[in-house]
Motif scaffolding. Structure first.
Motif, PDB file in Angstrom:
ATOM      1  N   SER A 341       0.853  -1.197   0.000  1.00 16.01           N
ATOM      2  CA  SER A 341       0.000   0.000   0.000  1.00 16.01           C
ATOM      3  C   SER A 341       0.878   1.232   0.000  1.00 16.01           C
ATOM      4  O   SER A 341       1.993   1.223   0.522  1.00 16.01           O
ATOM      5  CB  SER A 341      -0.935   0.009   1.215  1.00 16.01           C
ATOM      6  N   GLN A 343       0.550   5.601   0.591  1.00 14.59           N
ATOM      7  CA  GLN A 343      -0.323   6.646   1.117  1.00 14.59           C
ATOM      8  C   GLN A 343       0.344   8.005   1.018  1.00 14.59           C
ATOM      9  O   GLN A 343       1.560   8.133   1.169  1.00 14.59           O
ATOM     10  CB  GLN A 343      -0.672   6.366   2.593  1.00 14.59           C
ATOM     11  N   SER A 389      -4.763   6.878  -0.981  1.00 15.70           N
ATOM     12  CA  SER A 389      -3.999   5.636  -0.910  1.00 15.70           C
ATOM     13  C   SER A 389      -4.391   4.700  -2.038  1.00 15.70           C
ATOM     14  O   SER A 389      -5.475   4.820  -2.631  1.00 15.70           O
ATOM     15  CB  SER A 389      -4.239   4.942   0.442  1.00 15.70           C
ATOM     16  N   ASP A 390      -3.484   3.771  -2.347  1.00 20.27           N
ATOM     17  CA  ASP A 390      -3.818   2.679  -3.254  1.00 20.27           C
ATOM     18  C   ASP A 390      -3.237   1.391  -2.690  1.00 20.27           C
ATOM     19  O   ASP A 390      -2.168   1.394  -2.058  1.00 20.27           O
ATOM     20  CB  ASP A 390      -3.320   2.938  -4.670  1.00 20.27           C
ATOM     21  N   THR A 391      -3.949   0.283  -2.905  1.00 21.10           N
ATOM     22  CA  THR A 391      -3.552  -1.027  -2.412  1.00 21.10           C
ATOM     23  C   THR A 391      -3.354  -1.957  -3.599  1.00 21.10           C
ATOM     24  O   THR A 391      -4.183  -1.990  -4.513  1.00 21.10           O
ATOM     25  CB  THR A 391      -4.619  -1.610  -1.466  1.00 21.10           C
TER      26      THR A 391
END
Length: 890
Positions: A341, A343, A389-391
């Motif tokens: 992840s 952020q 954020s990206d996961t």
């Protein structure tokens, strides 16, 4: 119960039998002119024919001392900072000697004082108390007490936090009094080394141990700074102003007045950059934050010692900040393996806090002793943040999220304590009464607007809520204890204490109703009204045996706990349970003829779950990491032991200490974590996106900790320096649940620390330090996949008064962290330089130019290694920051 009693009796009998009758030399060291006791005076015995060191001790708080010796002829030296030495020859033959009052006269010549003190020992050991002679450690004219301590054996810094002999410093006393309350940093910054007579370090004691005679198995150390103040006042004050790059500034001032009968301290600070005004003050500054902030603080402390003891303090802090940070996280365990992840966080925060404290006590007398302590505090904060954020799983995006929050919070704290002791007779019988009241109230509200999108970019979740939150806690304690002397060396204590602890919490969350265009739809999953109550009855018994070299304590606590929880909304749920426990604890301290001290502690404790962990309410502050409480949590219990050995060698000026710690916890509050493989509903109603996590506290067994650390110090005569080394090895096992599978993470940590501190003169002062650390984490779910990380920090601090009033200062450090997974190796250098000139005939003024981060690091980087993930965070910095400052002191 009979077995426990029998075990305690047998233990005390064995320990008592170890103490054999010795020929004892006793006496009291006093000031010849003022006729007052001198605590911390060094009493050293050597062979009469060859002056080889045989024995030694330091005088206690009342000036008295005792030495157990064998029959022969001795040469005795009694010395004290700022006083002429007394020397005498004594012969011991079959019976003890009472030296009576040993009078030391104050030195009139500073030159003679320096010569005498050069012969004084570096450290002395008296039981479990280590006493340091500050004059044996040379510091520069700008040094603080914190700088002085870092030169002493057993003291070191971990991430800017001062440690002593492997333990955290829990309190700093001034002449045995808590003058600075809980502000340890101010005590070590504002007390000048020149007024320190000696420094004592001993195990931290809780209030129960100090006032009621009941020992607790507490971690930590207490530092008692014994001053050399007399009837004259010592006054020190300073005003300083610094201007730096990008319109950054720092201004501060303080005033301190120290006397035997009263102490006054006041300070003020205003800045928009967190940076020391001078290089080489305390710990090295790595880089300067590029985030915007405004910080204001104001405080005062007042102490009075006469017919009664009075301490009052006030502190105000006000901050505003505009912060940016970014972070990367890589998961390394179980179902999370391969997930990452990223952020980015922007936040604006304003906070204000005020704290007032008042302590009134009696000056100990023959009959009565009382202590009244009042504390009041209030704080408020406003916070606005935006998180993006990206996961990813195996580098493929599984969700993206944006989360905006606006919140404010107000909190009030009230604490009061009353302790009263009445001595019943001259034999040492006494009765003590105790009452404590603590209240905390927290009120706030939060607005949250968040959006989560799936791998296709479609909106999978939208949150738009307003929440009102209110919680309060009330803690009432009342008790009585009785103490009776048994025999010449023993003391029995009996006590009863009652505690009533109440927690109330109410949270109301409203969803945005698009049809009515307002917040009117109640969210029952994130709303809750919850009450938690506990009644605890304690019956305590303790026995202390004190025969100088041998000190033992054995205690037992019978505790009956009744817990009651009630959820009024959204569903009516009630929980009630009673717990009966027996909590024994024991302590043994033994000092050999060579002043080697052994200490063993064991204790058993139970802990009540916190209000937050008991509330069955959804916390969706982070939509990708949702949590809730568990009203069925039980009390956790732990067995803790500590064994330590310390050995000062007064002849070689060396010091060695070894400490072993262990902790076994049952029913610990652990995390039951669920990682969503696909979009799913939690609790049948709350959305959790793929890659999101849901956590709920549970009780698990199998929490273990075992650690050993050793500290050794010795002089390096050719370098005119002192070497401090510290080694540590620890093992920690933490249980948790991940996607329904019970797991345990084992962490092994090895660290080695070296420090070489100069002891040359006031004109040149340097400290070389190197700290290496290796950690290995083994998650049992990941067979053959162990996480190992290595870090090292090496540096040197230099102070050089190279020409008349010109001073050169520098901090140089290298920080290396090893790579793992997607995190690459990092090897960074930090160089800070400073040049200053003392002004005026008495050096009251100083102008300084400081340059920070000459190596031009682009960002401040930090790493964290946990059982489940490794992470790296960044924040902006001001590259090659410079500041010009002027200070004037009295």
């Amino acid at each position: 119960m009979n077995r426990i009693t029998l075990t305690i009796v047998l233990l005390l009998s064995v320990l008592t039998s170890l103490s054999q009758s010795k020929v004892t030399i006793v006496g009291m060291v006093i000031d010849k002119q003022q006729r007052l006791p001198l605590p911390g005076a060094a009493v050293v015995l050597t062979m009469a024919n060859d002056t080889s060191f045989l024995n030694g001790t330091i005088s206690g708080a009342d000036g008295t001392f005792s030495l157990d010796v064998e029959n022969q002829k001795y040469f005795m030296t009694v010395s004290f900072l700022g006083y002429n030495e007394l020397r005498d020859t004594i012969t011991v033959h079959n019976r003890g000697i009472d030296m009576g009052m040993i009078e030391l006269s104050e030195q009139k010549s500073l030159l003679k004082e320096v010569k005498v003190l050069g012969r004084m020992t570096t450290t002395l050991q008296k039981g479990d108390t280590t006493s340091y002679n500050p004059d044996a450690f040379k510091v520069n004219m700008d040094a603080t007490t914190n700088d002085l301590l870092l030169k002493m054996p057993g003291f070191y810094s971990v991430d800017g936090k001062l440690m002593a002999m492997g333990d955290t410093i829990r309190e700093v006393l001034v002449d045995g009094k808590d003058f600075f309350e809980d502000d340890l940093a101010s005590a070590l910054e504002l007390i000048p080394p020149k007024i320190i007579r000696n420094i004592e370090v001993y195990p931290y004691q809780s209030k129960e141990a100090k006032h009621g005679g009941f020992e607790e198995n507490e971690d930590g150390k207490t530092i008692n700074i014994v001053t050399n103040l007399d009837s004259k006042a010592f006054v020190k004050s300073e005003l300083a102003l610094g201007l730096g790059k990008e319109d950054r500034y720092s201004a501060k001032g303080y005033y301190s007045r120290f006397m035997q009968s009263n102490r006054i301290n006041a300070y003020a600070d205003r800045n928009n950059v967190q940076v020391p005004l001078r290089i080489n003050r305390g710990n090295s500054q790595l880089s300067i934050s590029g985030n915007d902030s405004e910080n204001n603080s104001l405080g005062a402390n007042f102490g009075l010692s006469g017919k009664m003891v009075l301490n009052a303090n006030y502190a105000l802090r006000d901050t505003k900040s505009d912060m940016y940070s970014s972070s990367n996280r890589e998961y390394v365990a179980g179902a999370l393996l391969g997930q990452t992840s990223q952020q980015d966080n922007n936040s604006n925060k304003e906070s204000n806090s005020q704290q007032f404290g008042l302590r009134i006590g009696s000056k100990k007398n023959k009959k009565n002793d009382y202590d009244i302590h009042l504390k009041f505090g209030k704080s408020s904060s406003n916070n606005e943040s935006a998180l993006a954020s990206d996961t990813r799983m195996l580098e493929e995006i599984i969700n993206t999220s944006s989360n905006y929050q606006l919140s404010d919070n107000d909190m009030v704290n009230v604490n009061s304590e009353l302790r009263y002791t009445r001595k019943l007779n001259d034999k040492g019988s006494s009765v003590s009464l105790q009452f404590e009241y603590a209240y905390r109230n927290n009120e706030g509200n939060r607005k949250q607007v968040s959006e989560t999108r799936n791998e296709d970019g479609d909106i999978s979740q939208l949150i738009d809520q307003l929440s009102d939150i209110q919680s309060s806690q009330t803690d009432i304690k009342a008790g009585i204890s009785f103490s009776e002397k048994l025999g010449e060396y023993g003391r029995l204590s009996l006590g009863y204490k009652y505690r009533n602890y109440a927690q109330q919490s109410e949270k109301k969350t409203l969803d945005y109703d698009a049809d009515h265009e307002d917040y009117s739809s109640l969210d029952s999953l994130t709303s809750n009204t919850f009450d938690n109550f506990s009644d605890v009855h304690y019956v305590k018994m303790g026995y202390r045996f004190d025969k100088g070299k041998l000190k033992t304590y054995a205690g037992i606590k019978f505790k009956n706990t009744q817990m009651k929880s009630e959820e009024v909304f959204p569903d009516l749920q009630k929980f009630k349970e009673s717990f009966v426990s027996v909590e024994p604890n024991t302590k043994l301290s033994y000092t050999t003829k060579s002043k080697r001290n052994y200490v063993f502690n064991y204790g058993f404790k139970q802990r009540i779950p916190s209000l937050g962990s008991l509330q069955d309410i959804v916390n969706n502050t982070n939509p990708l990491s949702i949590s809730t409480g568990n009203p069925n949590l039980k009390l956790s219990s732990s067995h803790k032991f500590t064994f330590s050995m310390s050995q000062p060698d007064m002849k070689k000026s060396s010091f060695f200490t070894l400490q072993l710690k262990g902790d076994i916890t049952n029913h610990m509050v652990a995390q039951d974590r669920v990682v969503a493989q696909n979009d799913t509903l939690i609790l049948g109603a709350y959305f959790l996106p793929a890659g999101g996590q849901f956590m709920r506290p549970v009780n698990l067994n199998g929490k273990y900790y075992l650690g050993i650390n050793g500290v050794y110090s010795m002089p390096l005569k050719k370098l005119k320096s002192k070497l401090n080394t510290r080694s540590e090895l620890s093992f920690n096992r933490t249980p948790y649940i991940l996607n329904g599978l019970k797991n345990k993470a084992d962490r092994i940590r090895v660290s080695q620390n070296f420090t070489v501190a100069s002891n040359i003169n006031e004109k040149i002062d340097f400290t070389f330090h190197s700290q290496s650390s290796y950690s290995m984490i083994d998650n049992k779910l990941n067979t053959g996949n162990q996480l190992g990380t290595f870090s090292q920090r090496t540096g040197i601090n230099l102070y050089y008064n190279f020409y008349k009033k010109f001073i050169f200062k520098s901090n140089t450090s290298q920080y290396f962290t090893g790579g793992y997974g997607s995190l690459k190796r990092s090897n960074r250098w930090f160089v800070n330089l400073g040049l200053s000139k003392k002004l005026f005939a008495d050096n009251q003024g100083e102008i300084s130019f400081s340059l920070y981060d000459l190596a031009n690091n682009q960002s401040d980087q930090s790493r964290q290694v946990s059982d489940l993930y490794i992470s790296e965070s960044f924040r902006p910095t001001i590259n090659r920051f410079y500041m010009l400052s002027f200070s004037y002191s009295l």
